[in-house]
Design a protein around this motif. Structure first.
Motif, PDB file in Angstrom:
ATOM      1  N   LEU A 188       0.740  -1.263  -0.164  1.00  0.00           N
ATOM      2  CA  LEU A 188      -0.202   0.097  -0.155  1.00  0.00           C
ATOM      3  C   LEU A 188       0.951   1.320   0.025  1.00  0.00           C
ATOM      4  O   LEU A 188       0.718   2.317  -0.875  1.00  0.00           O
ATOM      5  N   ASN A 189       1.624   1.158   0.772  1.00  0.00           N
ATOM      6  CA  ASN A 189       2.734   2.459   1.053  1.00  0.00           C
ATOM      7  C   ASN A 189       3.310   2.922  -0.297  1.00  0.00           C
ATOM      8  O   ASN A 189       3.635   4.038  -0.805  1.00  0.00           O
ATOM      9  N   LEU A 190       4.124   1.762  -0.952  1.00  0.00           N
ATOM     10  CA  LEU A 190       4.688   1.894  -2.317  1.00  0.00           C
ATOM     11  C   LEU A 190       3.857   2.376  -3.335  1.00  0.00           C
ATOM     12  O   LEU A 190       4.053   3.403  -4.107  1.00  0.00           O
ATOM     13  N   SER A 191       2.434   1.793  -3.341  1.00  0.00           N
ATOM     14  CA  SER A 191       1.548   2.395  -4.164  1.00  0.00           C
ATOM     15  C   SER A 191       1.169   3.831  -4.055  1.00  0.00           C
ATOM     16  O   SER A 191       1.014   4.625  -5.146  1.00  0.00           O
ATOM     17  N   ALA A 192       1.047   4.131  -2.865  1.00  0.00           N
ATOM     18  CA  ALA A 192       0.928   5.771  -2.571  1.00  0.00           C
ATOM     19  C   ALA A 192       2.013   6.595  -3.167  1.00  0.00           C
ATOM     20  O   ALA A 192       1.737   7.497  -3.676  1.00  0.00           O
ATOM     21  N   VAL A 193       3.206   6.113  -2.831  1.00  0.00           N
ATOM     22  CA  VAL A 193       4.402   6.688  -3.275  1.00  0.00           C
ATOM     23  C   VAL A 193       4.367   6.876  -4.885  1.00  0.00           C
ATOM     24  O   VAL A 193       4.617   8.067  -5.401  1.00  0.00           O
ATOM     25  N   LEU A 194       3.797   5.588  -5.565  1.00  0.00           N
ATOM     26  CA  LEU A 194       3.951   5.910  -6.957  1.00  0.00           C
ATOM     27  C   LEU A 194       2.928   6.822  -7.503  1.00  0.00           C
ATOM     28  O   LEU A 194       3.342   7.477  -8.587  1.00  0.00           O
ATOM     29  N   ILE A 195       1.657   6.770  -6.737  1.00  0.00           N
ATOM     30  CA  ILE A 195       0.611   7.782  -7.212  1.00  0.00           C
ATOM     31  C   ILE A 195       1.242   8.990  -7.127  1.00  0.00           C
ATOM     32  O   ILE A 195       0.927  10.074  -7.761  1.00  0.00           O
ATOM     33  N   PHE A 239       2.662   8.240 -11.277  1.00  0.00           N
ATOM     34  CA  PHE A 239       2.557   7.065 -12.104  1.00  0.00           C
ATOM     35  C   PHE A 239       0.893   6.658 -12.021  1.00  0.00           C
ATOM     36  O   PHE A 239       0.239   7.082 -11.119  1.00  0.00           O
ATOM     37  N   THR A 240       0.521   6.126 -13.171  1.00  0.00           N
ATOM     38  CA  THR A 240      -0.801   5.619 -13.416  1.00  0.00           C
ATOM     39  C   THR A 240      -1.126   4.385 -12.635  1.00  0.00           C
ATOM     40  O   THR A 240      -0.751   3.457 -13.205  1.00  0.00           O
ATOM     41  N   LEU A 241      -2.438   4.630 -11.636  1.00  0.00           N
ATOM     42  CA  LEU A 241      -2.739   3.316 -11.130  1.00  0.00           C
ATOM     43  C   LEU A 241      -3.805   2.940 -12.260  1.00  0.00           C
ATOM     44  O   LEU A 241      -4.809   3.647 -12.536  1.00  0.00           O
ATOM     45  N   GLN A 242      -3.850   1.750 -12.899  1.00  0.00           N
ATOM     46  CA  GLN A 242      -4.776   1.114 -13.775  1.00  0.00           C
ATOM     47  C   GLN A 242      -6.065   0.410 -12.966  1.00  0.00           C
ATOM     48  O   GLN A 242      -7.080   0.804 -13.682  1.00  0.00           O
ATOM     49  N   GLN A 243      -5.531  -0.303 -12.024  1.00  0.00           N
ATOM     50  CA  GLN A 243      -6.605  -1.034 -11.360  1.00  0.00           C
ATOM     51  C   GLN A 243      -6.186  -1.701 -10.097  1.00  0.00           C
ATOM     52  O   GLN A 243      -5.119  -1.720  -9.722  1.00  0.00           O
ATOM     53  N   VAL A 244      -7.251  -1.947  -9.266  1.00  0.00           N
ATOM     54  CA  VAL A 244      -7.087  -2.601  -8.040  1.00  0.00           C
ATOM     55  C   VAL A 244      -7.876  -3.810  -7.915  1.00  0.00           C
ATOM     56  O   VAL A 244      -8.973  -3.831  -8.395  1.00  0.00           O
ATOM     57  N   ILE A 245      -7.206  -5.059  -7.747  1.00  0.00           N
ATOM     58  CA  ILE A 245      -7.914  -6.090  -7.447  1.00  0.00           C
ATOM     59  C   ILE A 245      -7.940  -6.732  -6.091  1.00  0.00           C
ATOM     60  O   ILE A 245      -6.756  -6.816  -5.471  1.00  0.00           O
ATOM     61  N   LYS A 246      -9.060  -7.107  -5.667  1.00  0.00           N
ATOM     62  CA  LYS A 246      -9.202  -7.734  -4.313  1.00  0.00           C
ATOM     63  C   LYS A 246      -8.903  -9.080  -4.457  1.00  0.00           C
ATOM     64  O   LYS A 246      -9.716  -9.737  -5.133  1.00  0.00           O
ATOM     65  N   ASP A 300      -7.732 -13.542  -0.410  1.00  0.00           N
ATOM     66  CA  ASP A 300      -6.978 -13.600   0.866  1.00  0.00           C
ATOM     67  C   ASP A 300      -7.198 -12.326   1.603  1.00  0.00           C
ATOM     68  O   ASP A 300      -6.717 -12.201   2.779  1.00  0.00           O
ATOM     69  N   GLY A 301      -8.105 -11.243   1.203  1.00  0.00           N
ATOM     70  CA  GLY A 301      -8.151 -10.117   1.706  1.00  0.00           C
ATOM     71  C   GLY A 301      -7.370  -9.055   1.460  1.00  0.00           C
ATOM     72  O   GLY A 301      -7.477  -7.844   1.772  1.00  0.00           O
ATOM     73  N   LYS A 302      -6.306  -9.248   0.730  1.00  0.00           N
ATOM     74  CA  LYS A 302      -5.307  -8.455   0.386  1.00  0.00           C
ATOM     75  C   LYS A 302      -5.627  -7.788  -0.875  1.00  0.00           C
ATOM     76  O   LYS A 302      -6.632  -8.291  -1.863  1.00  0.00           O
ATOM     77  N   SER A 303      -5.012  -6.742  -1.385  1.00  0.00           N
ATOM     78  CA  SER A 303      -5.520  -6.158  -2.692  1.00  0.00           C
ATOM     79  C   SER A 303      -4.101  -6.033  -3.542  1.00  0.00           C
ATOM     80  O   SER A 303      -3.010  -5.747  -3.033  1.00  0.00           O
ATOM     81  N   THR A 304      -4.462  -6.036  -4.812  1.00  0.00           N
ATOM     82  CA  THR A 304      -3.041  -5.973  -5.731  1.00  0.00           C
ATOM     83  C   THR A 304      -3.177  -4.665  -6.476  1.00  0.00           C
ATOM     84  O   THR A 304      -4.402  -4.528  -6.935  1.00  0.00           O
ATOM     85  N   ALA A 316      -3.015  10.286  -1.677  1.00  0.00           N
ATOM     86  CA  ALA A 316      -2.641   9.025  -2.465  1.00  0.00           C
ATOM     87  C   ALA A 316      -3.355   7.848  -1.595  1.00  0.00           C
ATOM     88  O   ALA A 316      -3.961   6.994  -2.075  1.00  0.00           O
ATOM     89  N   LEU A 317      -2.895   7.920  -0.383  1.00  0.00           N
ATOM     90  CA  LEU A 317      -3.404   6.755   0.777  1.00  0.00           C
ATOM     91  C   LEU A 317      -4.988   6.760   0.643  1.00  0.00           C
ATOM     92  O   LEU A 317      -5.404   5.507   0.565  1.00  0.00           O
ATOM     93  N   LYS A 318      -5.534   8.097   0.835  1.00  0.00           N
ATOM     94  CA  LYS A 318      -7.003   8.022   1.055  1.00  0.00           C
ATOM     95  C   LYS A 318      -7.499   7.794  -0.638  1.00  0.00           C
ATOM     96  O   LYS A 318      -8.616   6.847  -0.131  1.00  0.00           O
ATOM     97  N   LEU A 319      -6.969   7.809  -1.464  1.00  0.00           N
ATOM     98  CA  LEU A 319      -7.339   7.472  -2.704  1.00  0.00           C
ATOM     99  C   LEU A 319      -7.447   5.901  -2.857  1.00  0.00           C
ATOM    100  O   LEU A 319      -8.172   5.323  -3.297  1.00  0.00           O
ATOM    101  N   LEU A 320      -6.100   5.473  -2.275  1.00  0.00           N
ATOM    102  CA  LEU A 320      -6.313   3.842  -2.459  1.00  0.00           C
ATOM    103  C   LEU A 320      -7.135   3.179  -1.690  1.00  0.00           C
ATOM    104  O   LEU A 320      -7.664   2.006  -1.901  1.00  0.00           O
ATOM    105  N   LYS A 321      -7.204   3.666  -0.261  1.00  0.00           N
ATOM    106  CA  LYS A 321      -8.138   3.121   0.600  1.00  0.00           C
ATOM    107  C   LYS A 321      -9.607   3.163   0.178  1.00  0.00           C
ATOM    108  O   LYS A 321     -10.324   2.270   0.270  1.00  0.00           O
ATOM    109  N   ASN A 322      -9.755   4.228  -0.555  1.00  0.00           N
ATOM    110  CA  ASN A 322     -11.283   4.317  -1.349  1.00  0.00           C
ATOM    111  C   ASN A 322     -11.589   3.096  -2.131  1.00  0.00           C
ATOM    112  O   ASN A 322     -12.536   2.644  -2.451  1.00  0.00           O
ATOM    113  N   ARG A 323     -10.504   3.094  -2.930  1.00  0.00           N
ATOM    114  CA  ARG A 323     -10.532   2.025  -4.197  1.00  0.00           C
ATOM    115  C   ARG A 323     -10.666   0.747  -3.361  1.00  0.00           C
ATOM    116  O   ARG A 323     -11.381  -0.459  -3.774  1.00  0.00           O
ATOM    117  N   ILE A 324     -10.118   0.271  -2.516  1.00  0.00           N
ATOM    118  CA  ILE A 324      -9.953  -1.082  -1.779  1.00  0.00           C
ATOM    119  C   ILE A 324     -11.305  -1.271  -1.505  1.00  0.00           C
ATOM    120  O   ILE A 324     -11.723  -2.366  -1.456  1.00  0.00           O
TER     121      ILE A 324
END
Length: 80
Positions: free
Chosen positions: A12-19, A23-30, A33-37, A68-76
């Motif tokens: 999650l943290n690396l993803s936030a840094v990339l955003i 860098f363009t986040l294309q998709q989030v897949i749940k 196992d409860g994790k997201s990719t 970016a963390l807020k955006l990612l958590k909203n997507r998750i």
């Protein structure tokens, strides 16, 4: 079509840094196992940015990280 390989991570943290670095986040897949990719579009500089992240040689605006963390958590936790 990009000549660069798509990047994926469950960090999650690396993803936030990339955003935050533009860098363009294309998709989030749940995953079952409860994790997201997180999938990012291939880019010329993504590998060097990841290396800089892991070696603590990367400066990022803290407010951009929080956004970016807020955006990612909203997507998750969203239903789409």
């Amino acid at each position: 079509m990009s000549q660069y390989k798509e990047f994926q991570t469950q960090d999650l943290n690396l993803s936030a840094v990339l955003i935050a670095r533009g860098f363009t986040l294309q998709q989030v897949i749940k995953n079952p196992d409860g994790k997201s990719t997180f999938f990012f579009a291939g880019s010329k500089n993504i590998e060097s940015t990841i290396q800089d992240y892991w070696s603590n040689n990367l400066l990022v605006n803290p407010q951009e990280i929080f956004n970016a963390l807020k955006l990612l958590k909203n997507r998750i936790y969203s239903n789409y």
